[in-house]
Design an enzyme around this catalytic site. Structure first.
Site, PDB file in Angstrom:
ATOM      1  N   HIS A 171       3.300  -5.387 -10.799  1.00 24.67           N
ATOM      2  CA  HIS A 171       3.494  -6.651 -11.747  1.00 24.67           C
ATOM      3  C   HIS A 171       2.110  -7.556 -11.394  1.00 24.67           C
ATOM      4  CE1 HIS A 171       6.690  -9.366 -13.789  1.00 24.67           C
ATOM      5  NE2 HIS A 171       5.610  -9.716 -14.165  1.00 24.67           N
ATOM      6  N   LYS A 213       8.354  -3.181 -13.943  1.00 26.64           N
ATOM      7  CA  LYS A 213       7.129  -3.581 -13.144  1.00 26.64           C
ATOM      8  C   LYS A 213       7.844  -3.650 -11.784  1.00 26.64           C
ATOM      9  CE  LYS A 213       5.474  -6.258 -16.995  1.00 26.64           C
ATOM     10  NZ  LYS A 213       6.738  -6.603 -17.784  1.00 26.64           N
ATOM     11  N   TYR A 221      12.662  -9.766 -14.035  1.00 25.25           N
ATOM     12  CA  TYR A 221      13.176 -10.419 -15.108  1.00 25.25           C
ATOM     13  C   TYR A 221      14.860 -10.611 -15.309  1.00 25.25           C
ATOM     14  CZ  TYR A 221       8.728  -9.826 -17.667  1.00 25.25           C
ATOM     15  OH  TYR A 221       7.228  -9.554 -17.893  1.00 25.25           O
ATOM     16  N   ASP A 233       9.695  -3.517 -23.070  1.00 20.26           N
ATOM     17  CA  ASP A 233       8.689  -4.180 -21.646  1.00 20.26           C
ATOM     18  C   ASP A 233       9.830  -4.845 -20.802  1.00 20.26           C
ATOM     19  OD1 ASP A 233       5.958  -4.438 -20.268  1.00 20.26           O
ATOM     20  OD2 ASP A 233       6.891  -6.181 -20.535  1.00 20.26           O
TER      21      ASP A 233
HETATM   22  N1  NAP Z   1       2.889  -8.812 -16.694  1.00 19.25           N
HETATM   23  C1  NAP Z   1       2.941 -10.324 -16.667  1.00 19.25           C
HETATM   24  O1  NAP Z   1       2.881 -10.931 -15.835  1.00 19.25           O
HETATM   25  C2  NAP Z   1       3.617 -10.760 -18.086  1.00 19.25           C
HETATM   26  C3  NAP Z   1       3.887 -12.191 -17.975  1.00 19.25           C
HETATM   27  C4  NAP Z   1       4.493 -12.894 -19.123  1.00 19.25           C
HETATM   28  C5  NAP Z   1       4.808 -12.172 -20.053  1.00 19.25           C
HETATM   29  N2  NAP Z   1       4.784 -10.759 -19.963  1.00 19.25           N
HETATM   30  C6  NAP Z   1       5.332  -9.797 -20.881  1.00 19.25           C
HETATM   31  O2  NAP Z   1       5.145 -10.269 -22.393  1.00 19.25           O
HETATM   32  C7  NAP Z   1       6.218 -10.566 -23.282  1.00 19.25           C
HETATM   33  C8  NAP Z   1       5.601 -11.799 -24.060  1.00 19.25           C
HETATM   34  O3  NAP Z   1       5.004 -12.878 -23.449  1.00 19.25           O
HETATM   35  P1  NAP Z   1       5.949 -14.095 -23.461  1.00 19.25           P
HETATM   36  O4  NAP Z   1       7.335 -13.942 -23.294  1.00 19.25           O
HETATM   37  O5  NAP Z   1       5.264 -15.158 -22.266  1.00 19.25           O
HETATM   38  O6  NAP Z   1       5.702 -14.941 -24.846  1.00 19.25           O
HETATM   39  P2  NAP Z   1       5.025 -14.729 -26.432  1.00 19.25           P
HETATM   40  O7  NAP Z   1       5.463 -13.155 -26.693  1.00 19.25           O
HETATM   41  O8  NAP Z   1       3.594 -14.970 -26.265  1.00 19.25           O
HETATM   42  O9  NAP Z   1       5.976 -15.857 -27.046  1.00 19.25           O
HETATM   43  C9  NAP Z   1       7.162 -15.670 -27.189  1.00 19.25           C
HETATM   44  C10 NAP Z   1       7.511 -16.973 -28.054  1.00 19.25           C
HETATM   45  O10 NAP Z   1       7.078 -16.551 -29.423  1.00 19.25           O
HETATM   46  C11 NAP Z   1       8.261 -16.765 -30.207  1.00 19.25           C
HETATM   47  N3  NAP Z   1       7.830 -15.467 -31.212  1.00 19.25           N
HETATM   48  C12 NAP Z   1       7.493 -14.357 -31.253  1.00 19.25           C
HETATM   49  N4  NAP Z   1       7.298 -13.522 -32.056  1.00 19.25           N
HETATM   50  C13 NAP Z   1       7.727 -14.550 -33.226  1.00 19.25           C
HETATM   51  C14 NAP Z   1       7.556 -14.459 -34.603  1.00 19.25           C
HETATM   52  N5  NAP Z   1       7.357 -13.139 -35.073  1.00 19.25           N
HETATM   53  N6  NAP Z   1       8.261 -15.293 -35.340  1.00 19.25           N
HETATM   54  C15 NAP Z   1       8.466 -16.567 -34.617  1.00 19.25           C
HETATM   55  N7  NAP Z   1       8.431 -16.571 -33.364  1.00 19.25           N
HETATM   56  C16 NAP Z   1       8.114 -15.699 -32.537  1.00 19.25           C
HETATM   57  C17 NAP Z   1       9.468 -16.495 -29.475  1.00 19.25           C
HETATM   58  O11 NAP Z   1      10.599 -17.035 -29.976  1.00 19.25           O
HETATM   59  P3  NAP Z   1      12.091 -16.448 -29.790  1.00 19.25           P
HETATM   60  O12 NAP Z   1      12.236 -15.748 -28.763  1.00 19.25           O
HETATM   61  O13 NAP Z   1      12.964 -17.625 -30.309  1.00 19.25           O
HETATM   62  O14 NAP Z   1      12.078 -15.633 -30.978  1.00 19.25           O
HETATM   63  C18 NAP Z   1       9.202 -17.075 -28.197  1.00 19.25           C
HETATM   64  O15 NAP Z   1       9.354 -18.349 -28.108  1.00 19.25           O
HETATM   65  C19 NAP Z   1       7.008 -10.923 -22.248  1.00 19.25           C
HETATM   66  O16 NAP Z   1       8.396 -10.990 -22.551  1.00 19.25           O
HETATM   67  C20 NAP Z   1       6.899  -9.882 -21.131  1.00 19.25           C
HETATM   68  O17 NAP Z   1       7.705  -8.799 -21.510  1.00 19.25           O
HETATM   69  C21 NAP Z   1       4.334 -10.127 -18.812  1.00 19.25           C
END
Ligand code: NAP
Length: 264
Positions: free
Chosen positions: A108, A75, A50, A45
């Protein structure tokens, strides 16, 4: 877990677990994709916003797995609110990524970011124009599925009144301490798959003592608990990690336990 798929309303299959790539820098994105694909991920994704589409494209093209086996979402940036700018941006994404098609393109946000929580303008008419750009990209074979993100029920209802193709997904913030139960229910009743973003609460869940306690109770890690929670809600989940070891951990155990979820 990484092999599980969900069938979207137009018959396209999407893997239930994908790699989120927000905050993965462009110069690290290709390697992140390669490592994720090596451990079994088949769903990535990204987003125009980004700034890493080029790196993701390099990763996808060089990861050693045939293109058609990887599901790629991007997006349309929240600021593109006309047919013309959205259409141009989709073509730019394909050029930037060096790909002939994307698996899914989504809007988005219903509002430009500067107006989120600041304005009551929901951009209903403009989003119909952007949606028309997505419908045309779908007909032209530039994308295999189309959807929205951060849309509330009223935003989706406004689209449904005027468009010919229903969104196939709504990608929304969904984690244990922020679950939009009624929106999920509305989408699922209307054949719109829900993608849960930020399942680990941007990493905040890792710091929460109650979450640690719960994870210990089930014998899993906090991220595994978070991902399992979203899977049980029937969503597609896209945790972000730049760490390949964590990727490996993630695919284990997620299906091996069942949580109790109370909707409130
Ligand atoms: N549509 C939208 O408006 C929108 C908004 C926000 C996010 N998103 C999408 O959703 C994705 C995920 O959301 P997010 O990036 O906000 O945060 P998230 O997935 O909730 O959390 C990411 C954090 O959790 C840690 N993490 C993830 N899996 C792990 C595991 N198995 N063990 C230990 N730590 C883990 C990562 O650490 P490390 O990186 O250090 O491993 C990072 O610090 C985004 O990357 C993006 O693609 C979409």
């Amino acid at each position: 877990m990484l092999n599980e798929t969900y069938v979207l309303s137009n018959g396209v299959r999407i893997p239930r677990l994908g790699l989120g790539t927000w905050f993965i820098d462009n110069d690290k994105a290709a390697e992140a994709v390669k490592q994720a694909v090596t451990v079994g991920y088949r769903h990535i994704d990204t987003a125009q916003a980004y700034g890493n589409e080029a790196g993701i494209g390099i990763g996808v093209r060089n990861c050693g797995v045939p293109r058609e086996q990887i599901f790629i979402t991007s997006k349309v940036a929240a600021e593109h609110k006309s047919y013309e700018t959205a259409t141009k941006s989709i073509d730019e994404t394909l050029n930037t990524m060096g790909l002939s098609y994307l698996d899914m393109m989504i809007i988005h946000s219903p509002q430009p970011w500067a107006e989120v929580n600041q304005s009551e303008n929901r951009y209903f008419e403009e989003n119909r124009q952007v949606w028309k750009a997505l419908e045309d990209a779908l007909s032209a074979g530039k994308v295999r599925a189309i959807g929205v993100s951060n849309f509330l029920q009223e935003d989706i209802e406004s689209l449904l009144e005027a468009v010919s193709v229903k969104p196939m997904v709504n990608q929304v913030l969904c984690h244990i301490s922020n679950t939009p139960f009624s929106l999920i229910d509305y989408c699922q009743r209307n054949g719109i798959a829900v993608e849960a973003y930020s399942p680990v609460a941007h990493g905040e869940a890792l710091k929460n003592a109650k979450m640690k306690e719960l994870a210990e109770k089930y014998g899993v890690t906090v991220p595994q608990l978070c991902i399992r929670y979203d899977i049980q809600l029937g969503t597609i989940v896209i945790p972000k990690t730049a760490n390949p070891t964590i990727c490996v951990q993630t695919q284990n155990l997620i299906l091996s336990f069942q949580m109790m979820i109370w909707k409130s």
